[in-house]
Every structure is written in C-alpha cells, then in structure tokens.
Design an enzyme around this catalytic site. Sequence first.
Site, mmCIF file in Angstrom:
data_model
loop_
_atom_site.group_PDB
_atom_site.id
_atom_site.type_symbol
_atom_site.label_atom_id
_atom_site.label_comp_id
_atom_site.label_asym_id
_atom_site.label_seq_id
_atom_site.Cartn_x
_atom_site.Cartn_y
_atom_site.Cartn_z
ATOM 1 C CE LYS A 18 -3.792 -2.664 2.484
ATOM 2 N NZ LYS A 18 -3.430 -3.542 2.377
ATOM 3 C CB VAL A 19 3.306 2.686 2.428
ATOM 4 C CG1 VAL A 19 4.645 3.663 2.743
ATOM 5 C CG2 VAL A 19 2.592 2.566 3.439
ATOM 6 C CG ASP A 66 6.372 -6.739 -3.336
ATOM 7 O OD1 ASP A 66 6.228 -8.087 -2.957
ATOM 8 O OD2 ASP A 66 5.491 -6.210 -2.241
ATOM 9 C CB VAL A 125 9.175 6.064 5.743
ATOM 10 C CG1 VAL A 125 9.573 7.474 5.249
ATOM 11 C CG2 VAL A 125 8.483 5.777 4.355
ATOM 12 N NE ARG A 181 7.007 -2.725 10.268
ATOM 13 C CZ ARG A 181 6.040 -2.225 11.416
ATOM 14 N NH1 ARG A 181 6.348 -1.748 12.319
ATOM 15 N NH2 ARG A 181 5.174 -2.220 11.007
ATOM 16 C CG ASP A 240 10.284 8.696 9.803
ATOM 17 O OD1 ASP A 240 10.474 9.796 10.892
ATOM 18 O OD2 ASP A 240 8.375 7.868 9.718
ATOM 19 C CD GLU A 256 11.309 3.807 15.629
ATOM 20 O OE1 GLU A 256 10.031 4.245 16.240
ATOM 21 O OE2 GLU A 256 11.513 3.872 14.331
ATOM 22 C CG HIS A 265 8.627 6.340 13.633
ATOM 23 N ND1 HIS A 265 8.805 4.634 14.255
ATOM 24 C CD2 HIS A 265 7.487 5.579 12.851
ATOM 25 C CE1 HIS A 265 8.523 3.448 13.608
ATOM 26 N NE2 HIS A 265 7.011 4.135 12.702
ATOM 27 C CG LEU A 266 8.468 12.789 12.450
ATOM 28 C CD1 LEU A 266 8.593 14.397 11.644
ATOM 29 C CD2 LEU A 266 7.271 13.348 14.037
ATOM 30 N N GLY A 267 5.798 8.636 9.583
ATOM 31 C CA GLY A 267 5.465 8.629 9.108
ATOM 32 C C GLY A 267 3.500 8.557 8.737
ATOM 33 C CB ALA A 268 1.306 7.296 10.836
#
Length: 625
Positions: free
Chosen positions: A232-233, A252, A311, A313, A337, A342, A361-364
């Site tokens: 998805k991302v 993939d 962004v 893992r 990110d 962390e 870790h601002l991805g979401a």
Amino acid sequence: MASSSAKSLLSSTHFASFHRSPESNSNSNSPVLPFLQSSISTSSVSLRSSNLIPVRSVLKTVESSELDARSSDLVDPTFPNDRSTILVAEKLGEAGLKLLRSFGNVDCAYDLSPEELCAKISSCDALIVRSGTKVNRQVFEAAKGRLKVVGRAGVGIDNVDLQAATEFGCLVVNAPTANTIAAAEHGIALLTAMARNVAQADASMKAGKWERSKYVGVSLVGKTLAVMGFGKVGSEMARRAKGLGMQVIAHDPYTPVDRARAIGVELVSFNQAISTADFISLHMPLTPTTTKLFNDDTFGLMKKGARLINVGRGGLIDEDALIKALDSGVVSQAALDVFVEEPPPQDSKLVQHKNVTVTPHLGASTKEAQEGVAIEIAEAVVGALNGELSATAVNAPMVAPEVLTELAPYVILAEKLGRLAVQLVGGGKGIKSIKVVYRSGRAPDDLDTRLLRAMITKGIIEPISDSHINLVNADFTAKQKGLRISEERVLVDAPPEFPVESIQILVSNVESKFGSAVSETGEVAMEGKVKYGVPHLTRVGWFDVDVSLEGNLILCRQVDQPGMIGRVGNILGENNVNVNFMSVGRTVRKKRAIMAIGVDEVPTKDTLAKIGQVAAVEEFVFLNL
C-alpha cells in the site's frame, strides 16, 4: 519453463523447523504446532469442551465457574457492569474515542508503567495501544481471562505477544490501512528534502551562515527510484514519484505485474533494483529474512552515490554498515524516519552524520491519519466485542482439539510445501496462481481443507511479508496479495481413517530457480505425503523423490552415474554438514536423476559452490525449511 540459470543458488531463508519422531503417526496426540499456538486459541477455555467453540463464544464472556469466581472482586466499580470496559493506554483520535464511548466505558490512562497496566487490566474487556506499550504475557496473565481483544492502533504488532494472546483466548486486531497516504507523503518529503539538502541548509542559515554553493542539490526528473516493497505505502510512494518525473522500478515478489504496470512501474529483481537506482525507498516488512537486509554486501551492489530513504522499518538496515557506506561515498545521502532503536541514542553516529536527514518516526503523524487509525481500530475492537472477526485480525479462533490432532502432521506438510513453492519460484513476477490437489480416501464433502489451505498460504506469504496468516485471514490476505488459490479434491483408494493421502501444489505462469521442478505441463510442481507422522516430499517436477521435510533441503539435478551420492556426501561431510536423509529419483536409467538431500545445518556458500562444481551436477538449489 526453463531455469533462469543453470546452477542457481537460492538465498537461504531462516525458519525454525518443527520436529516429530518417526515413531509418531497421524493420529497421535502431537504437541500444538507453532502456527496453531500463534493463531488458534489454546487457552483453558478449549479444555472445557471437545466441540468446536464458535468465535462469538471466544469473544463473549464465557460461562464458567472460574470466570464467575473472579467477577465479584475484579470488576471496576467505576463503571456499570452491563457495558464493556475499554482501556485506551495511548493517545487516540477523538473520532475513535467517540465511537468507543458509544459502545462501552472508556478509560483513557496514558503512560502507564508495566505494573500499573497489569493492575488495571483485570477489570478490562479490551485494550487499545500504539507502539509504546508492551502487551506481554504478564499482561494477559494479569487479565485473568477477562481481556477479550487487544487493538493495535497502527500496523506493526511487535509489541504484542501473539502467542500469549491466543493462549488466553484474546483476539488481536490492528489498523493497517489508515496511515498509508501519510507514510507515502512523508517518504516523498524526505526524498525531496534530501535531494535539495533542505535540513542542512536550514540549520546553516539558523547558524547565521549563507552557503549557497555548499548545498547544491540534485534534480529528481529522470532519476530512477527503486521502491523496495510494493504494498500500500510503496505503491502510493511510486505514484507520487512518477508525478515528479522520476522513473520508478520496484521489487516485490507478490505484486502482480499488471498492478505495477497500471501505474507505470516495472517490477524487477532485488539485485537489479538496487544496482540501477539513483534513489532507493524501503517499504518492506520486517521479517527474519529482511532484518539487516541492507548490509555491507547489499551496499556493495548499489550504484555509487545512491540515496536511501526509509519510512518503513528501522531493522531493515544494518546501521553500522550504512555509516561505512556513507563515509565511503557508496551511499551519498540517507533520509531516515525509523531506526533499530527508538529513540536512537543521543550520540548516534548515524543521526549525527552530515549526510543524513532524520525525523522521529513521523510517517503516520498527520491529523488525518491519526483520526483514520483511531476510527479503524475502534471499529475493529467494537466488532470483536460484539463477537465479530475483522479482516484485520492477526490471530484466529479455536479449533476442535480432535481436528488439530488429526490434521497436525498434514498442517506441517502444507506449510512446508508452501515454503518450498516460494523458494523455488524465480524471476520478477511473483506467485499469482496456485492449484492445490488433495488426494484422499474420504469423499470430497468429508474433507475440510480450510486449515490446510491457510497453512499453504502461510508458507507462501509469511517468509517475505509481515502478514500473520491464520484460518481467519488466510483467504483475505491471499486476495490482497493478488494470490489466487484453487483447490481440487481427488478421491483415491486409500484408508479413510487418514484425512489426506497426498497434497500437491502447482504454481503456474512463473519461472523456476530449479528447472527440474517444472512439470510436463509447465508448472512448478511439488507433492508431499505424511509417513509415520512425518511430512515427506515425494515428487518434484516430474521426478519421484522421498525425503523428510525436516531441517534443510538440497535438490540436485545430475547425470545418473555411479558415485554421485558419495561425492556430494563427502563435500558435505568435509564441511561439517550432517546429512539426515537422502533420496535419488530418476526417469530413465543412466540419463537424469534428482538427488534430494536433507541436512541439519545451513551449508556455507563455499560448500554449496563445491557441489555446483561437480561436473555431473547440472543444477542445484538450497532450500531452508
């Protein structure tokens, strides 16, 4: 189809194997399988009845003296007893909280210590967390059977002990879709900021400097972006990069070629992606096979001066190796990110590196994504408390103990055949269509293959995905991955007391890393049986073999001549690799043969190379089961 290379070596994938002694049989009282422990509830509830317990019964309050005994002193007096109590242990969007409050009593208690969480949990029916709260075995033990569902507001469930959850009859759900756009947008933000040195130039100006010539960037138009992981991302990242004028390729193994082509993206092999890209963006799941996948060897294959964005893992990257690659110029810049630890240490050389752009870790972290995640997880939790099972459930309901006992060895066989299939497939297309043939002495209507199909799906998807496959979500996940599974049940003359005589997997429209695995009809084919309670591989392509599916496996196609077993066996023995099983199958005497060798250890690359150097060996492949 022909093998993609004459003497190909398949990269090993590490997984624990399940061992059973040959003396056991298919009807023995075998231990619960690892998959069943992590996806089928084996709590004390299942011991009360030999009948199949419906999902609703698992998720609702169970009528038992044990649960009645705890109700008088463990119910929180703060809330009425006729409504579910939902503990929200980390911040959740208001829209999600509103939905939860319409259903039950919501207790928002943030920043709880492990001890405080364990003290509260015994009065809660549901728990919602993000990534900061560890929901371990101690939490489930402290719940004393009351906790029915844990909701993870986000994708990853590394902080939830799935095995403990299912042992205690607790469903686990997550929210995998709501933050997709936010993560892709952040990936683009990091890509552009890195290319134009935005963070460095900003810091320079705030230090009172004006260094225009120092921060000359690079254009994105015409550059090649490799998207590693086209879920998805990754696919949303690709769409936006195309809009910036970039050429986009992707790797993939599960994405259908048509899906990538529809947005102008070419699917390529892993090595081709990293060796030709100017920018590389990571969107792969963190699994045993992808942990530290980007290491010294991988960086050595990259185009000099490549730029890396992550962004996804943090554990995908060997951070020490990345520092070396940055210092040497192999990787010119990185934008990160996520990190292995962390928050990272304050003295982290990676964070402080002049050519690295970092965010915490601002991805979401957009208002819209946070609200979307809140609604998605609230709906899943409320549904679970109502006795429903969401498509985002990551563990499964209980299965009758007698069914588990009967199917136990066949479940292992099904998963290992799936793992064989995914390791034998080559090329960049990935697996899209599978046919499973069950041969049985029972009438087709008397054979329920849902669990076996789920295990085949698990074996195919889990090795290179962070999806958790079980009886509940197997078909849904396969559909989401573009994997079509058809089944055929064939009645044969076999004892009906054994549910399955053999399982055959046929993978169509793919290339094979081992040409001999291709059948007469052009499909990658393998077949297995259970013998004395142990799964065996009995056919590969058009060759009959007979090898136990325990440990690891080497398949060799060779010229059928004397001494071959001794030569290969000597190579393995000289390199301290123990052979536990060996079988040779051939079509015509003195022509071609397949040697299947079971080994306890993982042979080194040098050991495998020596096997490939034997003149009579035409091709071989190493398979880690």
